[in-house]
Each structure stands twice: as structure tokens, then as C-alpha cells.
Scaffold this motif. Structure first.
Motif, PDB file in Angstrom:
ATOM      1  N   ASP A   1      -7.073  -3.205 -21.295  1.00 13.96           N
ATOM      2  CA  ASP A   1      -5.856  -3.714 -21.917  1.00 13.96           C
ATOM      3  C   ASP A   1      -6.183  -4.344 -23.260  1.00 13.96           C
ATOM      4  O   ASP A   1      -7.165  -5.084 -23.404  1.00 13.96           O
ATOM      5  CB  ASP A   1      -5.205  -4.774 -21.026  1.00 13.96           C
ATOM      6  CG  ASP A   1      -4.654  -4.169 -19.738  1.00 13.96           C
ATOM      7  OD1 ASP A   1      -4.208  -3.016 -19.792  1.00 13.96           O
ATOM      8  OD2 ASP A   1      -4.680  -4.850 -18.701  1.00 13.96           O
TER       9      ASP A   1
ATOM     10  N   SER B   1      -0.217  -6.184 -16.871  1.00 13.31           N
ATOM     11  CA  SER B   1      -0.518  -6.463 -18.277  1.00 13.31           C
ATOM     12  C   SER B   1      -0.143  -5.281 -19.161  1.00 13.31           C
ATOM     13  O   SER B   1       0.367  -5.444 -20.273  1.00 13.31           O
ATOM     14  CB  SER B   1      -2.008  -6.781 -18.438  1.00 13.31           C
ATOM     15  OG  SER B   1      -2.357  -7.940 -17.730  1.00 13.31           O
ATOM     16  N   GLU B   2      -0.392  -4.079 -18.671  1.00 16.11           N
ATOM     17  CA  GLU B   2      -0.069  -2.875 -19.444  1.00 16.11           C
ATOM     18  C   GLU B   2       1.420  -2.791 -19.735  1.00 16.11           C
ATOM     19  O   GLU B   2       1.835  -2.454 -20.849  1.00 16.11           O
ATOM     20  CB  GLU B   2      -0.532  -1.634 -18.684  1.00 16.11           C
ATOM     21  CG  GLU B   2      -0.305  -0.339 -19.450  1.00 16.11           C
ATOM     22  CD  GLU B   2      -0.737   0.889 -18.675  1.00 16.11           C
ATOM     23  OE1 GLU B   2      -0.764   1.978 -19.261  1.00 16.11           O
ATOM     24  OE2 GLU B   2      -1.054   0.750 -17.468  1.00 16.11           O
TER      25      GLU B   2
END
Length: 406
Positions: free
Chosen positions: A2, A385-386
Motif C-alpha cells: 500500500d 487500506s487499499e
């Protein structure tokens, strides 16, 4: 891996947007490692910017301040970036060796703007100043008396512009300006300037009535047209909005009625919310409205990805109105008492509580580059998070494409 990238605005003396500093981290995964290698982070982020996202998508064609570790300067990495849109930041941890000074001289001669980061008036680092155009000073790090003396001494460098970092209030902005700073970075612009008791004037109450109309479960487009038509400013904004690059219509829309029909109920709700916020923010830095728009779209997108079943349009309003206190220079609780908002939205805005509060928390953490807090809050929401990173860039691009005449 990420790659977290956010942008923080830099303003000139007139509170106009000058540039964005890119805040970034890479390799965070499920936790926030405190020892991320700066060379690896810079390499990962630059590759992501150049090949995956595009610099203009992040900065909206404004200049970008990007910091470089010593190894990247020596390896010539900044040469991969265009001179017209990048400001090369020299980290305060870099020693001004002859080799580094030669690199800086070469970059300057090729047309790059150079900035010295976190200068603390150390005589050793002063060797950089003749080679840079901007010097950044942490306004919170040096006491006022010492800063005044140092800035007086720095008058011997007339070709340098000074940038005050971490300006967190309007009072600090005024002080920094009086000391000779030309650029300002921090969140002073989204804080209310509460000088005296203020009231919302009659014209703005009309806007709130319009907002109330589109907040109904079913809206009457004919009634919206009647409310919009007499207001030249709102009508103008509607036609700019519908004819903006975002919609890319083949034929221009020239009437209010057709614009509303094309937008439909959801689109009309969104436009009215944006237009009302834009009118309320009149006289404030345009970045205040732009940030509100990024927050609104980001909250909406995150709500669509979460599994808690919250209505995305309500989260859109939460983000959009999260800066109303700064727009109107009034306490948030006083502003929201006059708005037709749900209890969940008001609780999040007024007290940072309730089921909507984590959305606002995660949004503000991301925009400030507090990626550790952001990741912790994402876990609460059950969002990856992506998803957060992709949603942020989508929101930034959306806010830069929408034309409200800012």
C-alpha cells in the motif's frame, strides 16, 4: 504494497493556493512501522506517482513539494520529474557536503525550484540558502522572540521566500506574515475565526431553506426550480456544474429545468448541497470549499464500501459540512442547530460521536498524513487500506473536476 499519499495545501499571503506538499508513506501493511526506509519509501511513492496515478491527478495541476533523501538527490532521481510542476525539498537531515551542493546547483540551473525543509537557523545548513528559492521553518519549534531575531538576520538573502509550517490559527498566520513569511502551511484556513457574536444573514437562511427542501425523502424538482431560478448565483453555479468536465456532455445545457431533469433526485441533492456550501464559504480561501468537497466524496465512497449499511448520501453531507464552522466563523453547534441534518450527522459534527464519527475521523487523519491513526480507524469500519487510498484519489480527482466557479 500500500502506498499512502495525501496532499497538504500551501498558501500565499492572500490565502490563495500556491502548491501542495505530498505527504506519503509506503509499506504500512497492517501496522505502522516506525523504521520505514526513506529511500525505499521515496522510490515506491515516485514510481506510484509517475506510472500509476499521474502527478496532475494528485495536485490538480498545482506545483507539488516532494522531499528527497540524500541518496535520491545523489542518484539524480528528481530529474525524472518535470521542472514546471515540482518543488524539490531538501531534508534538514542532509549535510551540505560539496557533492550535495553541486547537485543542488545543477538542479537549480536546470530550472527546478528548491526548498530547504525544517530550517532551524543552524549556520551549517545556511550554506544551502544561496542555492534554494524557498526556506521552510517550523513555526511551532522556535519561540517568537528568537524567530523575530533570526528572520531579521535572514534579510541578507533577498532572493529567498520563507514558508512557515504548522500554522494552526489565524493569529499565527498574521504573526508569520508580519515576520516576513510569504508562504504558509497548516490548518489555520479550516479553523473558525470567531471574533464576535455573529448571526447567519437572511440570504444564507434562504440557502438553508433550499437545503431543507432537498433533504426531504421525496423532492419536488419543480419546487427546487422555483427556489433556484431567482438566485442568479445559484443558477450560474448549476449551469457550470452540469457543463463541467466531470459530466462531459456533448451539447451544453442552458436551462435550469433541463439541468435538474438530467441530474435527477440524487444528482440534484448533491448539487444543491455543494452549491449551498459554496455560497456559505464565500469570502474564504477556495481551498476550504475544495477540501470540503474531497471530504464529502471520500465519506460517500467509504460508506459505499463499508458493511454497516449507512446511507452514502448522509455521509456525503457529513464530509461537506464538516468545515461549516470555518466557513461561517461560528461554533459548529450553533451552525448545525439551524440545519436540517439527521441526528447522526449532527452528533458527528458537534461532538465527534455516534456511528458516523469514524468516517470523519478517518478522513481527517488521512488528509493530515496521520496514516497510523487512519489505519486504526479503518479497522473499526472494516475497510481495507487499499480501498481508502483508491477512494481518496477518486475524491481528489472528482473535487478538482467539478466546476462550481471556485
Amino acid at each position: 504494497m500500500d502506498v499512502f499519499i495525501a496532499r497538504q495545501p500551501v498558501f500565499d499571503r492572500h490565502k490563495r493556493l500556491f502548491a501542495y506538499e505530498l505527504l506519503y508513506r509506503s509499506g504500512m501493511g497492517n501496522a505502522f512501522p516506525g523504521n520505514v526506509d526513506p529511500d525505499e519509501a521515496t522510490h515506491t511513492v515516485l514510481a506510484h506517482i509517475l506510472f500509476n496515478i499521474g502527478l496532475e491527478a494528485i495536485t490538480g495541476n498545482r506545483r507539488a513539494l516532494i522531499n528527497f533523501p540524500e541518496n535520491h538527490l545523489l542518484q539524480g532521481t528528481p530529474h525524472q520529474l518535470p521542472t514546471s510542476s515540482c518543488i524539490i525539498e531538501i531534508l534538514e537531515t542532509i549535510e551540505p557536503s560539496e557533492e550535495i551542493l553541486a547537485v543542488c546547483r545543477e538542479l537549480r540551473d536546470k530550472g527546478y525550484i528548491l526548498a530547504l525543509d525544517d530550517f532551524d537557523f543552524n549556520p551549517v545548513l545556511e550554506r544551502f540558502i544561496p542555492l534554494v528559492q524557498i526556506v521552510k521553518v517550523d513555526f511551532q519549534l522556535i519561540d517568537q522572540e528568537h524567530l523575530t531575531e533570526c528572520m531579521e538576520r535572514m534579510r541578507k538573502y533577498p532572493g529567498v521566500s520563507w514558508l512557515a509550517e504548522k500554522i494552526e490559527s489565524h493569529k499565527e498566520f498574521a504573526l508569520a506574515e508580519s515576520l516576513g513569511f510569504s508562504y504558509f502551511q497548516g490548518y489555520f484556513f479550516n479553523k473558525p475565526e470567531i471574533i464576535k457574536k455573529r448571526k447567519i444573514d437572511t440570504s444564507k437562511l434562504v440557502l438553508l431553506n433550499l437545503l431543507a427542501e432537498v433533504s426531504r425523502a421525496e423532492i419536488n424538482l419543480g419546487k427546487i426550480e422555483q427556489l433556484l431560478a431567482p438566485d442568479v448565483s445559484l443558477a450560474y453555479k448549476l449551469l457550470r456544474y452540469i457543463n463541467s468536465v466531470y459530466y462531459s456532455l456533448i451539447n451544453k445545457v442552458t436551462t435550469i429545468r433541463y439541468a435538474l431533469i438530467y441530474l435527477g433526485e440524487q444528482g440534484t441533492r448533491q448539487f444543491v448541497s455543494l452549491a449551498v456550501a459554496s455560497e456559505l464559504a464565500e469570502g474564504k480561501p477556495t481551498e476550504l470549499m475544495r477540501l470540503s468537497m474531497v471530504r464529502a466524496e471520500l465519506c460517500r465512497l467509504l460508506a459505499g464500501s463499508a458493511k454497516d449499511g449507512h446511507e452514502p448520501s448522509q455521509l456525503f453531507l457529513l464530509g461537506l459540512f464538516s468545515l461549516l464552522d470555518a466557513m461561517l466563523d461560528m461554533p459548529m453547534s450553533e451552525v448545525t442547530s439551524k440545519l436540517p441534518l439527521t441526528r447522526e450527522v449532527k452528533d458527528a459534527l458537534n461532538r465527534g460521536e455516534g456511528p458516523f464519527a469514524p468516517y470523519l475521523r478517518v478522513t481527517t487523519a488521512y488528509e493530515k498524513g496521520d496514516f497510523s491513526r487512519c489505519v486504526d480507524t479503518l479497522r473499526i469500519l472494516g475497510i481495507t487500506s487499499e480501498t481508502m487510498i483508491n477512494s481518496y484519489f477518486r475524491a481528489v480527482v472528482w473535487a478538482d473536476l467539478i466546476d462550481l466557479g471556485l
